[in-house]
Scaffold this motif. Structure first.
Motif, PDB file in Angstrom:
ATOM      1  N   VAL A  89       0.838  -1.206   0.000  1.00 45.02           N
ATOM      2  CA  VAL A  89       0.000   0.000   0.000  1.00 45.02           C
ATOM      3  C   VAL A  89       0.870   1.253   0.000  1.00 45.02           C
ATOM      4  O   VAL A  89       0.627   2.207  -0.755  1.00 45.02           O
ATOM      5  CB  VAL A  89      -0.955  -0.014   1.213  1.00 45.02           C
ATOM      6  CG1 VAL A  89      -1.684   1.322   1.346  1.00 45.02           C
ATOM      7  CG2 VAL A  89      -1.963  -1.157   1.094  1.00 45.02           C
ATOM      8  N   ILE A  90       1.898   1.265   0.823  1.00 39.48           N
ATOM      9  CA  ILE A  90       2.792   2.430   0.892  1.00 39.48           C
ATOM     10  C   ILE A  90       3.524   2.630  -0.429  1.00 39.48           C
ATOM     11  O   ILE A  90       3.606   3.747  -0.952  1.00 39.48           O
ATOM     12  CB  ILE A  90       3.799   2.268   2.048  1.00 39.48           C
ATOM     13  CG1 ILE A  90       3.070   2.222   3.384  1.00 39.48           C
ATOM     14  CG2 ILE A  90       4.817   3.418   2.026  1.00 39.48           C
ATOM     15  CD1 ILE A  90       2.223   3.430   3.697  1.00 39.48           C
ATOM     16  N   LEU A  91       4.068   1.565  -0.973  1.00 43.23           N
ATOM     17  CA  LEU A  91       4.847   1.699  -2.205  1.00 43.23           C
ATOM     18  C   LEU A  91       3.988   2.177  -3.373  1.00 43.23           C
ATOM     19  O   LEU A  91       4.485   2.856  -4.275  1.00 43.23           O
ATOM     20  CB  LEU A  91       5.504   0.366  -2.549  1.00 43.23           C
ATOM     21  CG  LEU A  91       6.583  -0.116  -1.560  1.00 43.23           C
ATOM     22  CD1 LEU A  91       7.172  -1.438  -2.025  1.00 43.23           C
ATOM     23  CD2 LEU A  91       7.670   0.930  -1.371  1.00 43.23           C
ATOM     24  N   GLN A  92       2.700   1.857  -3.334  1.00 38.82           N
ATOM     25  CA  GLN A  92       1.829   2.282  -4.430  1.00 38.82           C
ATOM     26  C   GLN A  92       1.304   3.701  -4.245  1.00 38.82           C
ATOM     27  O   GLN A  92       1.201   4.459  -5.221  1.00 38.82           O
ATOM     28  CB  GLN A  92       0.649   1.320  -4.579  1.00 38.82           C
ATOM     29  CG  GLN A  92      -0.270   1.669  -5.754  1.00 38.82           C
ATOM     30  CD  GLN A  92      -1.312   0.597  -6.024  1.00 38.82           C
ATOM     31  OE1 GLN A  92      -1.311  -0.458  -5.390  1.00 38.82           O
ATOM     32  NE2 GLN A  92      -2.190   0.857  -6.970  1.00 38.82           N
ATOM     33  N   TYR A  93       0.995   4.078  -3.007  1.00 36.32           N
ATOM     34  CA  TYR A  93       0.281   5.337  -2.792  1.00 36.32           C
ATOM     35  C   TYR A  93       1.031   6.367  -1.940  1.00 36.32           C
ATOM     36  O   TYR A  93       0.539   7.486  -1.768  1.00 36.32           O
ATOM     37  CB  TYR A  93      -1.066   5.064  -2.122  1.00 36.32           C
ATOM     38  CG  TYR A  93      -1.982   4.179  -2.918  1.00 36.32           C
ATOM     39  CD1 TYR A  93      -2.564   4.640  -4.103  1.00 36.32           C
ATOM     40  CD2 TYR A  93      -2.263   2.881  -2.497  1.00 36.32           C
ATOM     41  CE1 TYR A  93      -3.414   3.825  -4.840  1.00 36.32           C
ATOM     42  CE2 TYR A  93      -3.121   2.056  -3.226  1.00 36.32           C
ATOM     43  CZ  TYR A  93      -3.687   2.534  -4.401  1.00 36.32           C
ATOM     44  OH  TYR A  93      -4.529   1.726  -5.130  1.00 36.32           O
ATOM     45  N   ALA A  94       2.197   6.031  -1.392  1.00 36.75           N
ATOM     46  CA  ALA A  94       2.880   6.973  -0.495  1.00 36.75           C
ATOM     47  C   ALA A  94       4.380   7.009  -0.718  1.00 36.75           C
ATOM     48  O   ALA A  94       5.119   7.453   0.155  1.00 36.75           O
ATOM     49  CB  ALA A  94       2.576   6.626   0.961  1.00 36.75           C
ATOM     50  N   LYS A  95       4.849   6.560  -1.881  1.00 35.38           N
ATOM     51  CA  LYS A  95       6.262   6.649  -2.230  1.00 35.38           C
ATOM     52  C   LYS A  95       6.433   7.413  -3.528  1.00 35.38           C
ATOM     53  O   LYS A  95       5.909   7.024  -4.566  1.00 35.38           O
ATOM     54  CB  LYS A  95       6.905   5.270  -2.378  1.00 35.38           C
ATOM     55  CG  LYS A  95       8.428   5.364  -2.538  1.00 35.38           C
ATOM     56  CD  LYS A  95       8.976   4.282  -3.434  1.00 35.38           C
ATOM     57  CE  LYS A  95      10.479   4.445  -3.651  1.00 35.38           C
ATOM     58  NZ  LYS A  95      10.837   5.762  -4.222  1.00 35.38           N
ATOM     59  N   LYS A  96       7.174   8.492  -3.446  1.00 30.75           N
ATOM     60  CA  LYS A  96       7.391   9.335  -4.611  1.00 30.75           C
ATOM     61  C   LYS A  96       8.493   8.750  -5.498  1.00 30.75           C
ATOM     62  O   LYS A  96       9.564   8.371  -5.006  1.00 30.75           O
ATOM     63  CB  LYS A  96       7.783  10.735  -4.153  1.00 30.75           C
ATOM     64  CG  LYS A  96       7.754  11.794  -5.228  1.00 30.75           C
ATOM     65  CD  LYS A  96       7.986  13.168  -4.602  1.00 30.75           C
ATOM     66  CE  LYS A  96       7.887  14.266  -5.639  1.00 30.75           C
ATOM     67  NZ  LYS A  96       8.101  15.602  -5.032  1.00 30.75           N
ATOM     68  N   ASN A  97       8.243   8.668  -6.805  1.00 28.48           N
ATOM     69  CA  ASN A  97       9.217   8.143  -7.750  1.00 28.48           C
ATOM     70  C   ASN A  97       9.626   9.155  -8.823  1.00 28.48           C
ATOM     71  O   ASN A  97      10.602   8.933  -9.536  1.00 28.48           O
ATOM     72  CB  ASN A  97       8.677   6.890  -8.434  1.00 28.48           C
ATOM     73  CG  ASN A  97       8.500   5.739  -7.452  1.00 28.48           C
ATOM     74  OD1 ASN A  97       9.443   5.345  -6.782  1.00 28.48           O
ATOM     75  ND2 ASN A  97       7.280   5.225  -7.348  1.00 28.48           N
ATOM     76  N   SER A  98       8.873  10.255  -8.936  1.00 31.07           N
ATOM     77  CA  SER A  98       9.217  11.304  -9.898  1.00 31.07           C
ATOM     78  C   SER A  98       8.626  12.620  -9.424  1.00 31.07           C
ATOM     79  O   SER A  98       7.665  12.637  -8.635  1.00 31.07           O
ATOM     80  CB  SER A  98       8.684  10.962 -11.295  1.00 31.07           C
ATOM     81  OG  SER A  98       7.268  10.925 -11.308  1.00 31.07           O
ATOM     82  N   GLU A  99       9.183  13.720  -9.905  1.00 33.33           N
ATOM     83  CA  GLU A  99       8.755  15.035  -9.441  1.00 33.33           C
ATOM     84  C   GLU A  99       7.298  15.332  -9.783  1.00 33.33           C
ATOM     85  O   GLU A  99       6.588  15.975  -9.030  1.00 33.33           O
ATOM     86  CB  GLU A  99       9.652  16.123 -10.045  1.00 33.33           C
ATOM     87  CG  GLU A  99      11.037  16.185  -9.442  1.00 33.33           C
ATOM     88  CD  GLU A  99      11.038  16.731  -8.018  1.00 33.33           C
ATOM     89  OE1 GLU A  99       9.961  17.152  -7.535  1.00 33.33           O
ATOM     90  OE2 GLU A  99      12.099  16.738  -7.401  1.00 33.33           O
ATOM     91  N   ASP A 100       6.864  14.866 -10.961  1.00 29.83           N
ATOM     92  CA  ASP A 100       5.510  15.194 -11.410  1.00 29.83           C
ATOM     93  C   ASP A 100       4.521  14.061 -11.177  1.00 29.83           C
ATOM     94  O   ASP A 100       3.450  14.028 -11.769  1.00 29.83           O
ATOM     95  CB  ASP A 100       5.523  15.566 -12.894  1.00 29.83           C
ATOM     96  CG  ASP A 100       6.101  14.447 -13.762  1.00 29.83           C
ATOM     97  OD1 ASP A 100       6.594  13.444 -13.191  1.00 29.83           O
ATOM     98  OD2 ASP A 100       6.065  14.580 -15.001  1.00 29.83           O
TER      99      ASP A 100
END
Length: 454
Positions: A359-370
């Motif tokens: 859940v965190i990796l899908q909805y609460a981890k940023k992977n790009s600025e936009d």
């Protein structure tokens, strides 16, 4: 905090590490168990808590009085003095003697006849529990009418009972020391292991030593409680301890540390728990909503923390607020102190604990600025960890420093430098307790400890 990416890139990083629906006196203010299914759930929770925290189990379906006395002394951390009570039926060679002696010295048992090898009577367990929970003075305020009314609930009459015994049983009922689901198990019966465990947990709860939590993710009022807990916390000040860890910062022994107050520790069962760190209240609110939307129910405790790290002078003049302070040091850099928090979750099952990371990796981890589709203020490297091993988590080390008070400092590091960090802390102060122990963190955070960007 926008500067996080700068100070997280070092190989040694400081971040922080580091209550039950059936408990009428729990931090959540829950009501007693009313149905068999709820009682069974509560019983399993009590059993697991006592096993993990104290190594307590009642085996073979029978509880002796000596076993119960032994476990009461253990949860209260009572030790016998050099005095040797002359019990009429218990000598000093008995495995129960020291526990009975400690409880006798503290007025929790009052007779020199112990009956240690006999089955524990349910009513006798209540007499012990009332005294162990510190309710004696309350009990002895009870007038006859109030006592009689309470005793009726457990099928007792005060006839044949001396006044203090009747008062103590009545107090056990009114205070919730005995959950309502056990009322039928009191009169004339031996105490079951479930009842013995429930009483031990209730003793701890009344004394403030069971689980601490502001509520459940599923509670209608959890958001207000979360906001209250965050808004009433401040930057933690522990001058003596900070002198030591600030020196460690200046010497580059660590690049940061966290201060926490053990009075806020959740005391959850670690096999079912995770800790999630952040600095933004809106993020915490949305995280709770996210877990609710995924059907994940867990107890929640907000543990305040202050994060301290080196702020380099080339980053520009720091802007200070009530939640962010800096102190300049000799080389022109600063030590920055930022208000943050840890959310401690205790999940209903190991399966729910395992569901947290996807859940965190899908909805609460940023992977790009936009990137869109994330909850507010999501980090590039979210920080969450377990004190027990989990698949797809990586082991690192927490280096924890405690002094004489209730504050503690800690710094996370890779495993290899942890021994040198602990040794360095030992050289900076006397009377400190230094502990280094494994924790298991998410891979993105582990990557940061290695100086990797993602």
């Amino acid at each position: 905090m926008k500067l996080r990416s700068k100070w997280f890139l070092s190989g040694t990083l400081a971040v922080s590490l580091l209550f039950s629906a059936a408990l009428p006196l729990s931090a959540a203010g829950a009501v007693p168990a009313q149905t068999t299914s709820v009682q069974q759930s509560a019983s399993a929770e009590y059993e697991l808590f006592l096993q993990e925290k104290y190594g307590i189990t009642f085996e073979n379906g029978t509880v002796t009085k000596g076993q119960f006395l032994q476990q009461v002394a253990k949860v209260l951390n009572l030790q016998a003095s050099d005095a040797k009570p002359a019990f009429s039926d218990l000598n000093v060679s008995s495995p129960y003697y020291s526990s009975a002696a400690a409880l006798y010295e503290h007025g929790i048992i009052t007779s020199l006849k112990v009956d240690a090898d006999k089955p524990l009577q349910a009513s006798g367990a209540l007499y012990i529990a009332v005294k162990a929970a510190g309710l004696t003075e309350l009990a002895h305020t009870y007038p006859q009418g109030k006592t009689t009314a309470a005793l009726k609930q457990i099928g007792y009459s005060s006839t044949g009972l001396n006044l203090s015994a009747a008062q103590e049983l009545a107090t056990a009922v009114d205070t919730g020391l005995i959950p309502t689901s056990y009322y039928k198990e009191i009169k004339g019966k031996s105490a079951s292991p479930d009842l013995a465990e429930a009483l031990l947990v209730q003793i701890l709860s009344i004394k403030g030593e069971y689980k601490h939590y502001i509520g459940y993710t599923s509670d209608a009022d959890i958001y207000g409680k979360l906001a209250d807990a965050y808004n009433t916390s401040d930057l933690i000040q522990a001058p003596e301890l900070q002198t030591v860890v600030d020196t460690a910062l200046k010497q580059n022994l660590v690049t940061g540390y966290n201060l926490k107050d053990n009075r806020f520790d959740a005391n959850f069962v670690e096999s079912l728990s995770l800790t999630y760190g952040h600095d933004n209240l809106k993020h915490a609110v949305q995280l709770i909503g996210l877990l609710r939307s995924e059907g994940i129910r867990a107890k929640v405790q907000l543990e305040p923390k202050t994060s301290a790290f080196i702020y380099l002078k080339e980053w520009g003049e720091p802007v200070q607020t009530d939640n962010y302070k800096v102190v300049q040091i000799d080389n022109g850099n600063y030590i920055a102190y930022a208000k943050e928090y840890d959310l401690k979750f205790e999940f209903a099952s190991a399966a729910d604990k395992s569901r947290f990371q996807p859940v965190i990796l899908q909805y609460a981890k940023k992977n790009s600025e936009d990137q869109t589709g994330l909850i507010a203020s999501s980090w590039w490297q979210p920080l969450y960890y377990s004190l027990t091993a989990l698949n797809d988590y990586i082991q690192i080390t927490n280096n924890k420093i405690t002094g004489d008070g209730h504050f503690y400092a800690q710094s996370f590091s890779l495993n290899e430098p942890s021994a040198a960090i602990a040794e360095g802390f030992k050289k900076l102060g006397t009377g400190l307790n230094i502990q280094s122990y494994p924790i298991w963190v998410d891979k993105p955070f582990f990557n940061y400890l290695n100086g990797e960007s993602l």
